[in-house]
Design a protein around this motif. Structure first.
Motif, PDB file in Angstrom:
ATOM      1  N   TYR A  47      34.951  42.592 -33.170  1.00 45.20           N
ATOM      2  CA  TYR A  47      34.519  43.289 -31.903  1.00 45.20           C
ATOM      3  C   TYR A  47      34.565  42.021 -30.774  1.00 45.20           C
ATOM      4  CZ  TYR A  47      31.695  44.469 -27.844  1.00 45.20           C
ATOM      5  OH  TYR A  47      31.200  44.759 -26.316  1.00 45.20           O
ATOM      6  N   GLN A  48      34.013  40.789 -31.089  1.00 49.59           N
ATOM      7  CA  GLN A  48      34.077  39.693 -30.345  1.00 49.59           C
ATOM      8  C   GLN A  48      35.616  39.237 -30.102  1.00 49.59           C
ATOM      9  OE1 GLN A  48      31.129  37.100 -32.182  1.00 49.59           O
ATOM     10  NE2 GLN A  48      29.326  38.354 -31.436  1.00 49.59           N
ATOM     11  N   GLU A  49      36.243  39.072 -31.136  1.00 50.85           N
ATOM     12  CA  GLU A  49      37.710  38.448 -30.833  1.00 50.85           C
ATOM     13  C   GLU A  49      38.473  39.449 -30.378  1.00 50.85           C
ATOM     14  OE1 GLU A  49      39.170  37.664 -35.012  1.00 50.85           O
ATOM     15  OE2 GLU A  49      37.676  36.142 -35.333  1.00 50.85           O
ATOM     16  N   ALA A  50      38.262  40.742 -30.489  1.00 52.31           N
ATOM     17  CA  ALA A  50      39.013  41.697 -29.550  1.00 52.31           C
ATOM     18  C   ALA A  50      38.660  41.637 -28.113  1.00 52.31           C
ATOM     19  CB  ALA A  50      38.821  43.265 -30.049  1.00 52.31           C
ATOM     20  N   SER A  51      37.425  41.371 -27.926  1.00 50.07           N
ATOM     21  CA  SER A  51      37.246  41.359 -26.505  1.00 50.07           C
ATOM     22  C   SER A  51      37.866  40.357 -25.874  1.00 50.07           C
ATOM     23  CB  SER A  51      35.500  41.208 -26.365  1.00 50.07           C
ATOM     24  OG  SER A  51      34.965  42.323 -27.060  1.00 50.07           O
ATOM     25  N   LYS A  52      37.588  39.008 -26.509  1.00 48.84           N
ATOM     26  CA  LYS A  52      38.578  37.767 -25.953  1.00 48.84           C
ATOM     27  C   LYS A  52      40.086  38.255 -25.685  1.00 48.84           C
ATOM     28  CE  LYS A  52      35.394  34.587 -28.215  1.00 48.84           C
ATOM     29  NZ  LYS A  52      35.239  33.329 -28.907  1.00 48.84           N
ATOM     30  N   ASP A  53      40.861  38.860 -26.545  1.00 47.71           N
ATOM     31  CA  ASP A  53      41.949  39.173 -26.778  1.00 47.71           C
ATOM     32  C   ASP A  53      42.436  40.090 -25.653  1.00 47.71           C
ATOM     33  OD1 ASP A  53      42.454  37.449 -28.461  1.00 47.71           O
ATOM     34  OD2 ASP A  53      42.676  38.743 -30.252  1.00 47.71           O
ATOM     35  N   ILE A  54      41.525  41.018 -25.320  1.00 52.31           N
ATOM     36  CA  ILE A  54      41.768  42.019 -24.415  1.00 52.31           C
ATOM     37  C   ILE A  54      41.892  41.430 -22.965  1.00 52.31           C
ATOM     38  CG2 ILE A  54      40.652  43.992 -22.941  1.00 52.31           C
ATOM     39  CD1 ILE A  54      39.291  44.801 -25.811  1.00 52.31           C
ATOM     40  N   SER A  55      41.137  40.362 -22.750  1.00 51.13           N
ATOM     41  CA  SER A  55      41.394  39.610 -21.298  1.00 51.13           C
ATOM     42  C   SER A  55      42.625  38.921 -21.367  1.00 51.13           C
ATOM     43  CB  SER A  55      40.346  38.759 -21.104  1.00 51.13           C
ATOM     44  OG  SER A  55      39.195  39.465 -21.111  1.00 51.13           O
ATOM     45  N   ARG A  56      43.103  38.327 -22.451  1.00 49.73           N
ATOM     46  CA  ARG A  56      44.236  37.614 -22.512  1.00 49.73           C
ATOM     47  C   ARG A  56      45.530  38.486 -22.179  1.00 49.73           C
ATOM     48  NH1 ARG A  56      43.646  35.849 -27.275  1.00 49.73           N
ATOM     49  NH2 ARG A  56      42.327  33.936 -26.566  1.00 49.73           N
ATOM     50  N   SER A  57      45.477  39.714 -22.795  1.00 47.63           N
ATOM     51  CA  SER A  57      46.745  40.600 -23.007  1.00 47.63           C
ATOM     52  C   SER A  57      46.634  41.279 -21.434  1.00 47.63           C
ATOM     53  CB  SER A  57      46.419  41.824 -23.810  1.00 47.63           C
ATOM     54  OG  SER A  57      46.443  41.209 -25.324  1.00 47.63           O
ATOM     55  N   LEU A  58      45.505  41.601 -20.706  1.00 40.25           N
ATOM     56  CA  LEU A  58      45.723  41.921 -19.398  1.00 40.25           C
ATOM     57  C   LEU A  58      46.182  40.943 -18.500  1.00 40.25           C
ATOM     58  CD1 LEU A  58      42.264  43.613 -19.166  1.00 40.25           C
ATOM     59  CD2 LEU A  58      44.333  44.782 -19.041  1.00 40.25           C
ATOM     60  N   GLU A  59      45.931  39.620 -18.988  1.00 35.57           N
ATOM     61  CA  GLU A  59      46.415  38.635 -17.942  1.00 35.57           C
ATOM     62  C   GLU A  59      47.805  38.254 -18.056  1.00 35.57           C
ATOM     63  OE1 GLU A  59      46.498  35.722 -14.998  1.00 35.57           O
ATOM     64  OE2 GLU A  59      45.038  37.211 -15.613  1.00 35.57           O
ATOM     65  N   ASN A  60      48.284  38.747 -19.381  1.00 39.64           N
ATOM     66  CA  ASN A  60      49.765  38.545 -19.674  1.00 39.64           C
ATOM     67  C   ASN A  60      50.688  39.798 -18.930  1.00 39.64           C
ATOM     68  OD1 ASN A  60      49.711  36.327 -21.206  1.00 39.64           O
ATOM     69  ND2 ASN A  60      49.494  37.248 -23.034  1.00 39.64           N
ATOM     70  N   ILE A  61      50.175  40.927 -19.030  1.00 39.33           N
ATOM     71  CA  ILE A  61      50.564  42.298 -18.347  1.00 39.33           C
ATOM     72  C   ILE A  61      50.466  41.849 -16.970  1.00 39.33           C
ATOM     73  CG2 ILE A  61      50.594  44.471 -17.821  1.00 39.33           C
ATOM     74  CD1 ILE A  61      48.937  44.640 -20.825  1.00 39.33           C
ATOM     75  N   ARG A  62      49.610  41.495 -16.517  1.00 40.32           N
ATOM     76  CA  ARG A  62      49.609  41.082 -14.880  1.00 40.32           C
ATOM     77  C   ARG A  62      50.602  40.246 -14.482  1.00 40.32           C
ATOM     78  NH1 ARG A  62      48.091  37.744 -11.262  1.00 40.32           N
ATOM     79  NH2 ARG A  62      47.517  36.217 -13.085  1.00 40.32           N
ATOM     80  N   LYS A  63      50.756  39.135 -15.125  1.00 36.78           N
ATOM     81  CA  LYS A  63      51.723  37.901 -14.612  1.00 36.78           C
ATOM     82  C   LYS A  63      53.298  38.885 -14.637  1.00 36.78           C
ATOM     83  CE  LYS A  63      49.256  34.186 -15.908  1.00 36.78           C
ATOM     84  NZ  LYS A  63      49.206  32.940 -17.119  1.00 36.78           N
TER      85      LYS A  63
END
Length: 456
Positions: free
Chosen positions: A80-96
């Motif tokens: 849960y904690q690792e996925a929470s961190k990766d969710i923000s990273r994935s959203l940032e990659n999509i946004r860029k």
């Protein structure tokens, strides 16, 4: 080379240059376009990959949280904690990757909002569970809000992914189209280049044939001119030999006339003076002086006649041979001009024409030395070898510059012609202040006619 060939040559070169420029242009354009399309295609695949990772992280986070709520086992919180961190990273990659694409911004914004609500709902559930607020936790878990957000996330992510897939397909189609047009362009330009190469080869063959034909014509013309020169040279040589022979014949005729007619007159006059001396009174000094002067004058005339006759046609050459004739010639020349003449003469047996040539060579050389050289010593040599005779006339006079010999120097030209007419070779070496050496090499077995044929 005709105008058609020149025109074709003028076409093939610009055509080849145009083909090369087009090839470079097509290659550069295809490279830039393909690079841009591949960059966009890579970006689309990155967006798709980020969406897949995002959905996986959302599922991992939700699964890990549910496992922890059911078992109270802390190890379920790690996903849960690792996925929470990766969710923000994935959203940032999509946004860029979609920030320059307005068509996807609305979907991404809605997706981000749904993910934010879902993560907030999971964080709230975890907080309530840790605080032991079971009633509030049940209320949160049994409401349909989390399921609705998750369904919204799936729908929005699928919509965004489909949009990216369509965009990637479009990029793939454009890359394929670019490659097809590049192949067509390269094939067309290659055909143009082959056409230019064909025209060049054709022009080269035409030019080569024209060059060979010109060379053949030049060779034929050169052969014709050489044949004409040989014929003219033979004619001129024959004419020069004929004139030389006529000159010698005239000299012989004049020598005979002087010897027979003038010699007889001078001899008769001398006899008459001798008769008169016996009949007149010689006691008178004046009469004696006149008779003595007359006798000396007649003797001088007879000697002059003899010298002129010998110069015109040396009788000693026919009666005494070449060596003796040359010895007499050198002795008389030495006495006449008062210069020491060293003669080294070997006995030779040559045709009459060749002997006359050597005699005239020595005679003309001595005459030139007496006129121009101002020499104090002269050396004349004739050496007999098995196949040739070597003649050399050398003086220590003033000499001259060989480069300054004028074309109208008929004396030297006449000597050279005489020697070459017998098949020999004449060499003249001289330098200012170092004297002059005239050398001739004459074959012993060639007659004048044979030597002339060899020379021609």
């Amino acid at each position: 080379m005709n105008w058609t060939t020149l025109r074709r040559m003028a076409i093939s070169l610009p055509l080849a240059i145009l083909a090369a420029c087009l090839m470079i242009g097509v290659s550069e354009y295809g490279y830039k376009q393909t690079s841009e399309l591949l960059t966009n295609l890579t970006r689309a695949y990155d967006i798709r990959t980020s969406i897949s990772v995002l959905m996986k992280d959302m599922l991992n986070a939700e699964t890990g949280l549910r496992g922890y709520l059911l078992t109270n086992d802390p190890k379920y919180l790690e996903p849960y904690q690792e996925a929470s961190k990766d969710i923000s990273r994935s959203l940032e990659n999509i946004r860029k990757n979609i920030e320059n694409d307005p068509s996807k911004s609305d979907v991404f914004l809605a997706l981000g909002q749904s993910i934010a609500r879902k993560t907030a709902e999971m964080d709230l559930s975890l907080k309530l569970f840790r605080e032991g607020n079971a009633d509030a936790l049940k209320f949160v878990m049994f409401t349909d809000m989390g399921n609705s957000d998750m369904n919204s996330i799936r729908t929005l992510s699928r919509e965004l992914e489909e949009s990216v897939v369509q965009e990637a397909q479009r990029y793939q189609d454009e890359v394929q189209s670019s490659l097809v047009w590049a192949r067509v362009g390269v094939a067309t330009i290659t055909l143009i280049g082959l056409l230019a190469f064909y025209l060049y080869l054709r022009q080269h063959n035409i030019v080569e044939r024209l060059h060979k034909r010109e060379q053949a014509l030049l060779s034929e013309e050169r052969t014709r001119l050489e044949q004409l020169v040989r014929e003219r040279t033979a004619t001129l040589t024959e004419l020069a030999n004929h004139l030389q022979q006529v000159r010698e014949d005239e000299r012989g005729h004049l020598a005979r006339e002087l010897h027979d007619e003038l010699g007889a007159l001078l001899t008769a006059a001398k006899l008459d003076v001798a008769r008169l001396k016996s009949k007149i009174e010689m006691s008178n000094p004046e009469v004696a002086d006149r008779v003595k002067h007359l006798t000396e004058t007649l003797n001088s005339g007879i000697a002059l006649k003899r010298r002129i006759v010998e110069d015109l046609r040396p009788s000693s050459l026919a009666n005494l041979g070449l060596s003796t004739s040359l010895e007499i010639l050198t002795n008389e020349f030495s006495q006449r001009i008062g210069v020491e003449v060293e003669a080294n003469l070997e006995a030779v047996e040559l045709p009459d024409a060749t002997e006359l040539t050597i005699y005239r060579l020595v005679q003309e050389s001595l005459t030139n030395i007496g006129k121009y050289a101002k020499a104090s010593k002269i050396a004349v040599s004739v050496h007999n070898y098995p196949t040739y005779v070597a003649v050399q006339i050398q003086d220590n006079g003033e000499g001259f510059d060989l480069a300054s010999i004028r074309p109208n120097s008929h004396g030297l030209a006449g000597m050279r012609h005489r020697v070459e007419a017998t098949g020999g070779r004449l060499t003249i070496n001289s330098a200012i202040g170092e004297g002059t050496t005239i050398s001739a090499v004459i074959p012993t077995g060639a007659s004048t006619t044979e030597a002339l044929a060899t020379t021609v």
